[in-house]
Design a protein around this motif. Structure first.
Motif, PDB file in Angstrom:
ATOM      1  N   VAL A 415       0.888  -1.155   0.000  1.00  0.00           N
ATOM      2  CA  VAL A 415       0.000   0.000   0.000  1.00  0.00           C
ATOM      3  C   VAL A 415       0.928   1.207   0.000  1.00  0.00           C
ATOM      4  O   VAL A 415       1.644   1.439   0.991  1.00  0.00           O
ATOM      5  N   PRO A 416       0.981   1.977  -1.083  1.00  0.00           N
ATOM      6  CA  PRO A 416       2.061   2.956  -1.290  1.00  0.00           C
ATOM      7  C   PRO A 416       1.951   4.224  -0.440  1.00  0.00           C
ATOM      8  O   PRO A 416       1.827   5.343  -0.961  1.00  0.00           O
ATOM      9  N   THR A 417       2.026   4.066   0.848  1.00  0.00           N
ATOM     10  CA  THR A 417       2.003   5.225   1.740  1.00  0.00           C
ATOM     11  C   THR A 417       3.276   6.049   1.549  1.00  0.00           C
ATOM     12  O   THR A 417       4.377   5.511   1.473  1.00  0.00           O
ATOM     13  N   LYS A 418       3.095   7.370   1.501  1.00  0.00           N
ATOM     14  CA  LYS A 418       4.240   8.266   1.331  1.00  0.00           C
ATOM     15  C   LYS A 418       4.688   8.884   2.648  1.00  0.00           C
ATOM     16  O   LYS A 418       5.708   9.567   2.696  1.00  0.00           O
ATOM     17  N   SER A 419       3.925   8.651   3.697  1.00  0.00           N
ATOM     18  CA  SER A 419       4.290   9.184   5.008  1.00  0.00           C
ATOM     19  C   SER A 419       3.768   8.238   6.077  1.00  0.00           C
ATOM     20  O   SER A 419       2.858   7.437   5.839  1.00  0.00           O
ATOM     21  N   VAL A 420       4.333   8.353   7.281  1.00  0.00           N
ATOM     22  CA  VAL A 420       3.865   7.517   8.376  1.00  0.00           C
ATOM     23  C   VAL A 420       2.441   7.878   8.759  1.00  0.00           C
ATOM     24  O   VAL A 420       1.671   7.021   9.232  1.00  0.00           O
ATOM     25  N   LEU A 421       2.040   9.115   8.532  1.00  0.00           N
ATOM     26  CA  LEU A 421       0.684   9.534   8.863  1.00  0.00           C
ATOM     27  C   LEU A 421      -0.331   8.871   7.935  1.00  0.00           C
ATOM     28  O   LEU A 421      -1.451   8.552   8.347  1.00  0.00           O
ATOM     29  N   GLN A 422       0.039   8.644   6.692  1.00  0.00           N
ATOM     30  CA  GLN A 422      -0.822   7.866   5.811  1.00  0.00           C
ATOM     31  C   GLN A 422      -0.914   6.419   6.310  1.00  0.00           C
ATOM     32  O   GLN A 422      -1.978   5.791   6.225  1.00  0.00           O
TER      33      GLN A 422
END
Length: 556
Positions: A415-422
């Motif tokens: 799942v291509p999250t770009k940040s830890v918050l995502q």
């Protein structure tokens, strides 16, 4: 002869500590995680063994004491190693004064008293609940046995029991140990050495693998085992300084001022030690500026055998090692249906991810991207039939996809999250009992709703999205990869970026993480400023402890 006893028993005890080094290392969280205590003590003892073995067979106790003093000073590693060197020096020098062929109870007690004297003199700020506490307690026990007119063997047996009982008490003396369910690592290492030495003297050493407590009827060692429960702890707080700096120093002048230079070391950090005698010294300090320490000492003599350890990274490595052990222990457990891997740049981020259900954390981020092998290993550690990887950084996505392709026997996806918050948002909707494809779809939908912001410092000249010039050292507010705000103050840039994002599209909730360079007071001041600027925005604040970025946040 006392010299022969020390010469024969010391290598045996040193080997036992070496064999148990990993066990000692994993206790090494507090008070200061400067390297690995078991390894450092083992290296220190090993150097002494080399010095002793190089002596002629008829060497006196005075010769052996000099070898112990020199070898332990030259070989001392880390805070624990340097303190161990002073304990060994004090006890060895105390034994030189023994008059008879065999050590009496009075000789043992006197040697331990001298060990206490020398070791405590070397440490400017002794801390209760550490290796020094065990030394002091053992010495007091020997004094008591002398008053009771005990035999040397009774005394040795008693100090072994006292050593372990003292170790078991360390969590009651040092609260941070109790909070984390461990005994002090240096204290445990010293008790191990004492027991092994006494076993060798009494002919009980045998094979190291069969190492037993000297006094079989005592439950002292069992008490220690009951206290020891090695915890994974990424959020160590033993020192505000990052670099454990240690080196050997040869003074150029006979007038070298030990006190003045020790005060200088104290001004540069903590855990400062300057031990030895003119002209040869061992120096140890925790500092954020090892370069200044080395430069200062270079003006006063010669330095060599320099070691600079990053304690932040060592703490993370220890955590990962313990995590690996815990995963190995679970190897026989039934495989999970669904597992989750996520990348975290800071200890606070890792704790939040774990609380949301992430099974394995891979440490990394900007400037420290984990490899495909790192992520592949994390997928395998999940012990799950299906695994979802959250890279939490655009630069880590390709490595994650390569790992997912390479893994065997596991259905895996990114799942291509770009940040830890995502990643936080994705884990909120994750279903551990659901199917892989359904989870991926739901998690992708969740991260699409997250708008990220981050604040950092420019390292070169550039320009913002609107053409505003950016200079090296400017504070930048970044949204979706674009530099939207430029200034010279973290708080103002953060508030301006949040205001800008709210003007674009108003959100209801702000999740914000403080980086390692933003202290609690500055973070609270920032939160107050945000609340004043955006009174209708619900704020969820945490310490993320990520490097380079004092603030990262998301608006949903």
């Amino acid at each position: 002869m006392i010299a022969n006893v020390v010469r024969n028993c010391f290598p045996v005890a040193a080997k036992v500590v070496a064999d148990k080094a990993d066990e000692i290392n994993k206790l090494n969280v507090f008070p200061v995680p400067d390297g690995d205590t078991g390894t450092n003590m083992s290296l220190t003892l090993g150097t002494v063994v080399g010095e002793i073995e190089s002596l002629p067979k008829d060497a006196s106790m005075a010769d052996i004491a000099k070898a112990i003093t020199h070898g332990s000073l030259m070989g001392a590693r880390g805070n624990s190693g340097v303190i161990t060197s002073q304990i060994l020096r004090g006890v060895a020098e105390g034994l030189v004064n023994a008059k008879g062929a065999q050590a009496t109870t009075a000789d043992i007690a006197a040697a331990l008293r001298n060990g206490v004297k020398v070791a405590f003199k070397a440490v400017r700020k002794p801390v209760e609940g550490t290796i020094l506490t065990v030394l002091k307690d053992v010495s007091a026990k020997a004094d008591q046995m002398e008053k009771n007119k005990a035999t040397p063997q009774e005394t040795l047996d008693a100090i072994v029991v006292e050593a372990y009982e003292s170790v078991a008490r360390t969590p009651d003396l040092l609260p941070v140990l109790k909070e984390n369910g461990v005994v002090d690592s240096g204290a445990f290492g010293l008790a191990t050495f004492i027991e092994a030495f006494v076993n060798a003297y009494e002919g009980k050493a045998g094979e190291v693998s069969d190492f037993k407590t000297t006094v079989d009827s005592s439950d002292a060692k069992a008490q220690v085992a009951n206290v020891v429960d090695i915890e994974i702890n990424d959020d160590w707080a033993g020192s505000q300084y990052r670099y454990c700096t240690e080196f050997l120093f040869h003074a150029d002048s006979p007038d070298f001022d030990e006190d003045a230079n020790l005060k200088y070391l104290a001004s540069m950090g903590d855990c400062e030690l300057l031990v030895g005698s003119n002209p040869d010294y061992k120096i140890h300090v925790h500092t954020n500026r090892p370069d200044r320490v080395l430069r200062h000492m270079l003006h006063r003599g010669q330095i060599y055998n320099v070691f600079v350890h990053n304690m932040d990274l060592e703490a993370q490595e220890r955590t990962e090692s313990i995590r690996e052990d815990k995963q190995a222990a679970k190897a026989d457990e039934p495989r999970k249906h669904m597992g989750f891997v996520a990348v975290a740049a800071g200890s606070g981020q890792a704790e939040i991810l774990k609380s949301l259900g992430v099974d394995v954390i891979v440490f990394g981020g900007q400037t420290m991207n984990p490899s495909t092998a790192d992520i592949l290993g994390a997928i395998e550690k999940c012990n799950a039939d299906n695994v979802i990887v959250l890279p939490d950084n655009g630069n880590i996505r390709m490595a994650s996809e390569a790992a997912v392709t390479a893994v065997e026997g596991v259905n895996a996806a990114v799942v291509p999250t770009k940040s830890v918050l995502q990643a936080f948002a994705a884990m909120f909707v994750a279903d551990p009992d659901g199917e892989l494809d359904a989870n991926v779809e739901d998690m992708n939908d969740a991260i699409a709703e997250v708008r990220d912001g981050e604040v950092t410092t420019a390292v070169r000249d550039s320009q913002a999205a609107d053409g505003t010039p950016i200079h090296d050292g400017d504070v930048m507010g970044i949204e979706g990869g674009a530099i939207e705000v430029v200034g010279n103050d973290v708080q103002k840039v953060t508030v301006d970026l949040i205001n800008h994002m709210q003007e674009e599209e108003e959100g209801d909730t702000l999740t914000i993480l403080a980086g390692e360079d933003l202290d609690d007071d500055a973070f609270q001041s920032l939160l107050d400023a945000i609340e004043e600027a955006q009174p209708d925005l619900e704020i969820d604040s945490h310490r993320g402890e990520q490097p380079l970025y004092p603030v990262v946040f998301s608006i949903e």
